[in-house]
Scaffold this motif. Structure first.
Motif, mmCIF file in Angstrom:
data_model
loop_
_atom_site.group_PDB
_atom_site.id
_atom_site.type_symbol
_atom_site.label_atom_id
_atom_site.label_comp_id
_atom_site.label_asym_id
_atom_site.label_seq_id
_atom_site.Cartn_x
_atom_site.Cartn_y
_atom_site.Cartn_z
ATOM 1 N N LEU A 40 0.820 -1.203 0.000
ATOM 2 C CA LEU A 40 0.000 0.000 0.000
ATOM 3 C C LEU A 40 0.859 1.260 0.000
ATOM 4 C CD1 LEU A 40 -2.926 1.017 0.139
ATOM 5 C CD2 LEU A 40 -2.738 0.990 2.622
ATOM 6 N N LEU A 41 1.922 1.269 0.796
ATOM 7 C CA LEU A 41 2.810 2.431 0.846
ATOM 8 C C LEU A 41 3.568 2.607 -0.464
ATOM 9 C CD1 LEU A 41 4.237 2.033 4.463
ATOM 10 C CD2 LEU A 41 2.678 3.808 3.654
ATOM 11 N N LEU A 42 4.053 1.505 -1.037
ATOM 12 C CA LEU A 42 4.746 1.596 -2.323
ATOM 13 C C LEU A 42 3.821 2.149 -3.402
ATOM 14 C CD1 LEU A 42 6.747 -1.759 -2.341
ATOM 15 C CD2 LEU A 42 7.701 0.536 -2.218
ATOM 16 N N ALA A 43 2.587 1.651 -3.443
ATOM 17 C CA ALA A 43 1.635 2.145 -4.434
ATOM 18 C C ALA A 43 1.313 3.615 -4.209
ATOM 19 C CB ALA A 43 0.353 1.308 -4.380
ATOM 20 N N PHE A 44 1.210 4.021 -2.951
ATOM 21 C CA PHE A 44 0.905 5.423 -2.651
ATOM 22 C C PHE A 44 2.010 6.347 -3.147
ATOM 23 C CE2 PHE A 44 1.561 8.957 0.359
ATOM 24 C CZ PHE A 44 0.400 9.665 0.116
ATOM 25 N N PHE A 45 3.267 6.006 -2.873
ATOM 26 C CA PHE A 45 4.369 6.869 -3.302
ATOM 27 C C PHE A 45 4.499 6.903 -4.823
ATOM 28 C CE2 PHE A 45 6.111 6.003 1.075
ATOM 29 C CZ PHE A 45 5.976 7.316 1.507
ATOM 30 N N ILE A 46 4.293 5.767 -5.482
ATOM 31 C CA ILE A 46 4.349 5.756 -6.949
ATOM 32 C C ILE A 46 3.220 6.589 -7.535
ATOM 33 C CG2 ILE A 46 4.170 4.276 -8.987
ATOM 34 C CD1 ILE A 46 5.492 2.060 -7.366
ATOM 35 N N ALA A 47 2.023 6.484 -6.944
ATOM 36 C CA ALA A 47 0.893 7.279 -7.434
ATOM 37 C C ALA A 47 1.135 8.775 -7.235
ATOM 38 C CB ALA A 47 -0.391 6.847 -6.720
ATOM 39 N N VAL A 48 1.749 9.157 -6.116
ATOM 40 C CA VAL A 48 2.041 10.573 -5.878
ATOM 41 C C VAL A 48 3.031 11.103 -6.907
ATOM 42 C CG1 VAL A 48 3.122 12.177 -4.257
ATOM 43 C CG2 VAL A 48 1.481 10.512 -3.435
ATOM 44 N N VAL A 49 4.057 10.301 -7.234
ATOM 45 C CA VAL A 49 5.029 10.718 -8.245
ATOM 46 C C VAL A 49 4.365 10.863 -9.604
ATOM 47 C CG1 VAL A 49 7.139 10.041 -9.453
ATOM 48 C CG2 VAL A 49 6.974 9.744 -6.989
ATOM 49 N N CYS A 50 3.412 9.976 -9.914
ATOM 50 C CA CYS A 50 2.770 9.988 -11.235
ATOM 51 C C CYS A 50 1.755 11.113 -11.396
ATOM 52 C CB CYS A 50 2.080 8.653 -11.493
ATOM 53 S SG CYS A 50 3.219 7.267 -11.711
ATOM 54 N N THR A 51 1.303 11.729 -10.312
ATOM 55 C CA THR A 51 0.316 12.798 -10.444
ATOM 56 C C THR A 51 0.878 14.035 -11.132
ATOM 57 O OG1 THR A 51 0.868 13.516 -8.202
ATOM 58 C CG2 THR A 51 -1.051 12.065 -8.462
ATOM 59 N N GLU A 52 2.188 14.260 -11.009
ATOM 60 C CA GLU A 52 2.778 15.446 -11.633
ATOM 61 C C GLU A 52 2.730 15.373 -13.164
ATOM 62 O OE1 GLU A 52 4.095 19.211 -11.575
ATOM 63 O OE2 GLU A 52 3.527 17.996 -9.838
ATOM 64 N N PRO A 53 3.170 14.264 -13.816
ATOM 65 C CA PRO A 53 2.989 14.206 -15.275
ATOM 66 C C PRO A 53 1.536 14.206 -15.709
ATOM 67 C CG PRO A 53 3.846 12.126 -14.431
ATOM 68 C CD PRO A 53 3.962 13.127 -13.330
ATOM 69 N N VAL A 54 0.636 13.670 -14.878
ATOM 70 C CA VAL A 54 -0.786 13.711 -15.218
ATOM 71 C C VAL A 54 -1.275 15.149 -15.271
ATOM 72 C CG1 VAL A 54 -3.094 13.154 -14.371
ATOM 73 C CG2 VAL A 54 -1.325 11.408 -14.366
ATOM 74 N N GLN A 55 -0.926 15.945 -14.286
ATOM 75 C CA GLN A 55 -1.333 17.353 -14.286
ATOM 76 C C GLN A 55 -0.662 18.132 -15.404
ATOM 77 O OE1 GLN A 55 -0.503 18.761 -10.346
ATOM 78 N NE2 GLN A 55 -2.119 17.539 -9.388
ATOM 79 N N TRP A 56 0.590 17.772 -15.743
ATOM 80 C CA TRP A 56 1.277 18.453 -16.845
ATOM 81 C C TRP A 56 0.580 18.168 -18.170
ATOM 82 C CZ3 TRP A 56 3.910 16.809 -21.253
ATOM 83 C CH2 TRP A 56 4.689 17.784 -21.883
ATOM 84 N N LEU A 57 0.178 16.918 -18.403
ATOM 85 C CA LEU A 57 -0.539 16.579 -19.630
ATOM 86 C C LEU A 57 -1.912 17.233 -19.656
ATOM 87 C CD1 LEU A 57 0.314 12.765 -19.895
ATOM 88 C CD2 LEU A 57 1.158 14.599 -21.377
ATOM 89 N N ASN A 58 -2.554 17.347 -18.493
ATOM 90 C CA ASN A 58 -3.857 17.999 -18.441
ATOM 91 C C ASN A 58 -3.750 19.483 -18.752
ATOM 92 O OD1 ASN A 58 -6.044 19.401 -16.239
ATOM 93 N ND2 ASN A 58 -6.818 17.831 -17.627
#
Length: 365
Positions: A40-58
């Motif tokens: 759960l912690l590993l998935a949380f940190f990976i998801a947090v890192v991935c939110t930045e490119p998602v917002q950049w593409l948006n």
């Protein structure tokens, strides 16, 4: 002393006891539930890192769901490609392991004989007898079991990352509906999210650059399995203080006993590791993060011990990330900000600022 002050003073030991008891219960729960909390912690940190490119593409005009799907596809492609390369390199390393083991054993035997010739009370035959039973192949079964467990955990983490990424699309709407006055909570969560994403982005980028430079150094010096050592340097760079030193031991030792290597090449490679980690870890990383995202040396070491005891090897890798997440969460709320300051490295400029804030003394004419 007023009655309220006296009552508050008498209740302080009770509050401290309850706080310590709650802390013990929480740590025990995390220790027992490590098998669930680690993915759960590993998935949380990976998801947090991935939110930045998602917002950049948006921001570039792509719909939010499309940005999430594109980010996940790119991430899956990169992880798959890197996984194939690492598995190929690791299989080659396993094939060459008997020859490496024999060379290490020969170097170890020569070292014992040399120490014995210097007059030290060392009997090479007795030391060899202690490790006589360590040459069996039982470790292969354990290694294969750990690899199978690793792949299963990776699948669970990947699925959690996908669900978390899509869950963040309407998270603010859920909070707005759940709370009567969501503005303060959303503001604090926004500050926490921005600071955490900044820290994770900087730490991940520094670790990635470290891995690339280590791969380049190993490739130029001629160390075998350069990609394997680069991935090891990337992963262990998240461990404070000792991670970089641990990552340097296998390639330096391998180069020391290699036919094409020697003491000179091993020394050059050790200097390369030292230079990369000194420049990136001590010069560049503090400048990018700033003192607000730092930890004191004692807190960093204690986090390594505590999280490593709770979550094992993954706790060692995530020790700084977990402690920094706790520090950022404490700093985002006014009532707990003092605890965040205790976890930080301190501010040597505070005395100078207090001196600057003092009004100038009047000159006596």
């Amino acid at each position: 002393m007023s009655n309220e002050s006296a009552e508050s003073y008498r209740s302080m030991p009770l509050h401290a006891t309850l706080a310590i008891a709650a802390l013990v219960i929480i740590i025990t729960g995390m220790k027992l539930g490590a098998g669930l909390l680690v993915p759960l912690l590993l998935a949380f940190f990976i998801a947090v890192v991935c939110t930045e490119p998602v917002q950049w593409l948006n921001r570039r005009g792509l719909p939010m769901r499309g940005a999430v799907v594109l980010t996940l596809l790119v991430l899956a492609g990169m992880v798959t490609l890197l996984g194939f390369l690492v598995v190929n390199s690791f299989s080659t390393f396993v094939d060459a392991l008997p020859d490496i083991e024999s060379r290490l054993y020969q170097a170890y035997w020569e070292l014992l004989n040399r120490l014995s010739s210097l007059g030290l009370a060392i009997d090479p035959d007795e030391i060899e007898a202690l490790f006589a039973g360590a040459g069996d192949t039982s470790w292969v079964t354990g290694l294969l079991g750990e690899l199978g467990n690793f792949f299963m955990q990776s699948m669970v983490v990947a699925l959690m990352v996908v669900f978390m990424m899509f869950e963040t699309l309407n998270f603010r709407d859920k909070v707005s509906l759940a709370l009567e006055n969501p503005a303060p909570s959303l503001k604090r969560f926004g500050e926490f999210s921005i600071t955490l994403k900044r820290y994770l982005a900087v730490k991940t980028t520094i670790s990635l650059v470290t891995g690339i430079l280590i791969w380049l150094s190993c490739f130029l010096i001629g160390v075998k399995f350069a990609l394997l050592w680069a991935v090891l340097a990337f992963a262990l760079n998240f461990i404070p203080n000792i991670g970089s030193a641990i990552a340097a031991v296998p390639p330096v030792l391998l180069l020391l006993v290699s036919q094409n290597g020697g003491v000179g090449d091993a020394f050059v490679l050790a200097l390369a590791y030292l230079g990369v980690n000194f420049v990136l870890g001590n010069l560049l990383e503090p400048r990018l993060m700033g003192r607000a995202l730092g930890l004191s040396t004692l807190v960093a070491f204690l986090s390594l011990v505590v999280w490593g005891w709770i979550f094992g090897v993954v706790g060692l890798l995530l020790s700084v990330l977990l402690t920094m997440t706790l520090k950022i969460a404490l700093d985002s709320h006014p009532q707990t900000r003092w605890m965040a300051h205790l976890l930080g490295p301190g501010s040597p400029m505070r005395a100078e600022k207090s001196q600057a804030k003092r009004p100038p003394s009047k000159r006596q004419g």
